[in-house]
Write a protein that holds these residues in place. Structure first.
Motif, mmCIF file in Angstrom:
data_model
loop_
_atom_site.group_PDB
_atom_site.id
_atom_site.type_symbol
_atom_site.label_atom_id
_atom_site.label_comp_id
_atom_site.label_asym_id
_atom_site.label_seq_id
_atom_site.Cartn_x
_atom_site.Cartn_y
_atom_site.Cartn_z
ATOM 1 N N LEU A 4 0.789 -1.121 0.045
ATOM 2 C CA LEU A 4 0.063 -0.078 0.078
ATOM 3 C C LEU A 4 1.023 1.257 -0.019
ATOM 4 O O LEU A 4 1.901 1.172 0.428
ATOM 5 C CB LEU A 4 -0.783 0.056 1.265
ATOM 6 N N PRO A 131 7.273 -5.058 14.446
ATOM 7 C CA PRO A 131 6.353 -4.146 13.554
ATOM 8 C C PRO A 131 6.990 -3.957 12.394
ATOM 9 O O PRO A 131 6.341 -3.616 11.406
ATOM 10 C CB PRO A 131 5.794 -2.968 14.439
ATOM 11 N N PHE A 132 8.461 -3.583 12.308
ATOM 12 C CA PHE A 132 9.079 -3.090 11.325
ATOM 13 C C PHE A 132 9.496 -4.251 10.309
ATOM 14 O O PHE A 132 9.971 -4.292 9.111
ATOM 15 C CB PHE A 132 10.057 -2.301 11.642
ATOM 16 N N ASP A 134 7.593 -7.412 9.982
ATOM 17 C CA ASP A 134 6.754 -7.530 9.343
ATOM 18 C C ASP A 134 5.764 -6.449 8.603
ATOM 19 O O ASP A 134 5.044 -5.785 9.172
ATOM 20 C CB ASP A 134 5.443 -8.365 10.297
ATOM 21 N N ASN A 136 3.527 -6.808 6.125
ATOM 22 C CA ASN A 136 2.455 -7.196 5.168
ATOM 23 C C ASN A 136 1.114 -6.449 6.122
ATOM 24 O O ASN A 136 1.145 -6.497 7.183
ATOM 25 C CB ASN A 136 2.329 -8.881 5.656
ATOM 26 N N PRO A 137 0.586 -5.582 5.277
ATOM 27 C CA PRO A 137 -0.533 -4.795 5.709
ATOM 28 C C PRO A 137 -1.812 -5.605 6.153
ATOM 29 O O PRO A 137 -2.656 -5.108 7.111
ATOM 30 C CB PRO A 137 -0.994 -4.055 4.771
ATOM 31 N N ASP A 138 -1.900 -6.985 5.810
ATOM 32 C CA ASP A 138 -3.083 -7.740 5.840
ATOM 33 C C ASP A 138 -3.011 -8.161 7.483
ATOM 34 O O ASP A 138 -2.245 -8.593 8.025
ATOM 35 C CB ASP A 138 -3.194 -8.925 5.059
ATOM 36 N N ARG A 139 -4.395 -8.213 8.046
ATOM 37 C CA ARG A 139 -4.300 -8.746 9.465
ATOM 38 C C ARG A 139 -5.192 -10.125 9.711
ATOM 39 O O ARG A 139 -4.920 -10.679 10.482
ATOM 40 C CB ARG A 139 -5.291 -7.648 10.196
ATOM 41 N N ARG A 140 -5.566 -10.383 8.436
ATOM 42 C CA ARG A 140 -6.371 -11.912 8.514
ATOM 43 C C ARG A 140 -5.229 -12.969 8.517
ATOM 44 O O ARG A 140 -4.370 -13.028 7.615
ATOM 45 C CB ARG A 140 -7.259 -11.970 7.457
ATOM 46 N N ARG A 144 -1.456 -14.426 6.203
ATOM 47 C CA ARG A 144 -0.142 -13.993 7.005
ATOM 48 C C ARG A 144 0.446 -15.557 7.338
ATOM 49 O O ARG A 144 0.660 -15.742 8.541
ATOM 50 C CB ARG A 144 -0.559 -13.289 8.063
ATOM 51 N N ALA A 147 3.983 -15.053 9.445
ATOM 52 C CA ALA A 147 3.622 -14.706 10.912
ATOM 53 C C ALA A 147 3.070 -15.726 11.545
ATOM 54 O O ALA A 147 3.237 -15.925 12.803
ATOM 55 C CB ALA A 147 2.774 -13.313 10.880
#
Ligand code: HEM
Lengths: 290, 237
Positions: A4, A131-132, A134, A136-140, A144, A147
């Protein structure tokens, strides 16, 4: 992995936040209700464990310096700390067991730093910087996979290390009758080291039958400590230390009654043991012990 | 003659209005209580507030223990013994402090696991995670420094091993061990240094970080669960 732009990211969050504001539920009473119940359960749990802990204590000991014993949940307190005490198994609280186990895995002097500093430092950097890492902007979770596998593996590794870290060293065999053997077996040394001649099975530090230190090395290590090994100059007298060092140099990697390869570096050690007396002198001269 | 008194209801509100006008505390409280949170959050989002509760519990029991505990090699163990055996409900206060620390570590792991699995550390909540991670490391420091204070055999030997672990670090290590123990051996100064870290330095750092953590959580809003249906990423990305 979808990327994004900063603007898309910001606008996505702002839409989500606006949606929460419009269609959410008020903090009070909904969240307050859930929070209160869980907090009460947690406090009740802490109080419950404490009461069980208290209920399993033995009577208050008549000797004012003795430990007050307990059962599964541990004693009320152990005996007062005494730098001169012989034979104690150092054990941290359970949430440090994983570090303790790392110490056991990397116990040789060259590798020690891997377990004590390198791995813990890497863990702390990964934890803070996560947080830096990972991006990947997706939270599902279904989107992931990396993760998710890390999230499954980390607890497994930590629990395994914790489990093995909780084990106290096995009981060893009988000590030989050589001078110093009884003192080594009864003393703090036995906690951490394997030495067949003394019948010890400690598993924190190096196996002495493999390390085979000569007299000078053993003397320096016992006196000043190194790595995670404590210094014993406050615990033992000079004679006691040279007796122990001589014993280790002579009898590590021994085969039966044939002394080990470094025996020549400590020819006169029985004299120090004789001077030190007590447990140190060997069975011949002090059969009754201290 | 004085003027007529206002109705009782208004009199009762006078102090409230007084405080509100000077601080805005009342409208702030109202905002905190009635702000909207995602409609589909529930039990899994309670772990953070449970941690605040345990932190307060640790502070309270810790303050009471500090009223009786004396951090010197001669008295530390004696005062612990006295608190456990003699003081009224001393065992309860000490026991709750001791077991509270274990429960706190468990809750920290659960709360971290929850925010990890929900991806709640992602933009714009990176700083929430970082403050939390630092809290986590400091809490481990609390455990380490608190363990010595009982000054029984277990505490003594475990602390020696722990300090020596620090000591293996290159360059800084030996200095660090020396600073922690205030000398080559555990003694009077070691105990008071650990005590000061345990009851002043670390708790105030943790308290301050919890405050920042909460500021961020309130400002950014709690993350909607990833399966939430109005998830903007699902509609737009
Ligand atoms: C004493 C320690 C802590 C306290 C008192 C605390 C408190 C809280 C509270 C009350 C929340 C609100 C939502 C919830 O409860 O799930 C929260 C959210 C959060 N916490 Fe913590 N926390 C602590 C430690 C940590 C740690 C160790 C981490 C991670 C390393 C962490 C990461 C987060 C994140 C990322 C959020 C945002 C969650 C969301 O927006 O859904 N916290 N914390």
């Amino acid at each position: 992995m979808p990327r994004l732009t900063a603007r898309e990211r910001r606008e996505g969050y702002q839409r989500e936040y606006a949606f929460q504001q419009r269609h959410g539920k008020p903090f009070f009473p909904h969240v307050v209700f859930h929070d209160t119940i869980v907090s009460l359960i947690v406090v009740a749990l802490i109080m419950g464990i404490t009461i069980l802990w208290y209920a399993q204590f033995g009577a208050i000991p008549t000797d004012p310096m003795a430990e007050r014993t307990g059962g599964l949940l541990g004693p009320a307190y152990e005996a007062k700390a005494d730098p001169g005490v012989l034979g104690y198994h150092p054990q941290p609280d359970w949430y440090f067991f994983f570090l303790f186990e790392l110490l056991r895995i990397f116990k040789t002097p060259e590798l020690l730093i891997v377990g004590t500093i390198i791995i813990p430092t890497i863990w702390m950097v990964l934890l803070i910087g996560w947080p830096f890492i990972d991006r990947n902007p997706d939270r599902r979770l279904s989107r992931r996979p990396i993760a998710l596998s890390i999230g499954v593996m980390v607890p497994i590794v930590l629990l395994t290390l914790t489990f093995y870290g909780s084990k106290v060293p096995a009981e060893g065999g009988a000590a030989s009758t050589e001078p110093g053997a009884a003192a080594f077996a009864a003393g703090a040394c036995s906690t951490c080291h394997v030495l067949a001649n003394a019948g010890t099975a400690g598993n924190v530090g190096p196996v002495l039958d493999e390390a085979k230190p000569d007299y000078a090395t053993a003397l320096a290590l016992i006196t000043n400590g190194q790595g995670s090994m404590p210094a014993f100059k406050a615990t033992y007298t000079e004679d006691e230390i040279s007796c122990l060092a001589g014993y280790v140099a002579t009898w590590s990697a021994a085969v039966g009654t044939t002394p080990g390869p470094n025996a020549a570096t400590a020819k006169d050690y029985p004299a120090s043991c004789e001077k030190a007396g007590g447990l140190f002198a060997g069975n011949a001269s002090s059969a009754a012990g201290p | 003659m004085s003027t007529l008194l206002p109705p009782p209801k208004e009199i009762a509100m006078l102090p409230v209005d007084w405080v509100e006008e000077r601080s805005g505390a009342i409208s702030f409280g109202k905002y905190m209580l009635f702000r909207n949170v995602p409609k589909d959050i529930s039990w899994l989002q309670t772990l953070g507030s449970a941690l605040i509760t345990v932190f307060i519990l640790q502070a309270t029991t810790g303050i009471i223990l500090a009223m009786y505990y004396q951090p010197t090699p001669e008295t530390a163990w004696m005062t612990i013994q006295w608190i456990t055996n003699e003081a009224t409900l001393g065992w309860l206060v000490r026991g709750m402090h001791k077991w509270g620390s274990s429960v706190m570590v468990v809750l920290l792991f659960l709360h971290m696991g929850r925010t990890f699995l929900f991806g709640a550390y992602k933009y714009p909540r990176e700083m929430t995670w970082i403050t939390g991670a630092i809290i986590f490391i400091l809490v481990m420091g609390m455990s380490f420094t608190g363990y010595l204070l009982v000054f029984d055999e277990r505490a003594y030997w475990a602390t020696i091993v722990g300090v020596n672990i620090n000591g293996t670090a290159p360059i800084l290590g030996p200095a660090l061990s020396y600073i922690l123990m205030v000398g080559p051996e555990i003694g009077t100064h070691t105990l008071s240094r650990f005590y000061s870290l345990h009851m002043l330095v670390l708790p105030s750092a943790i308290g301050g970080l919890i405050f920042l953590h909460m500021l961020l959580v309130v400002r950014l809003g709690v993350t909607s669960p990833p399966w939430s249906r109005m998830e903007p990423t699902e509609r737009d990305v």
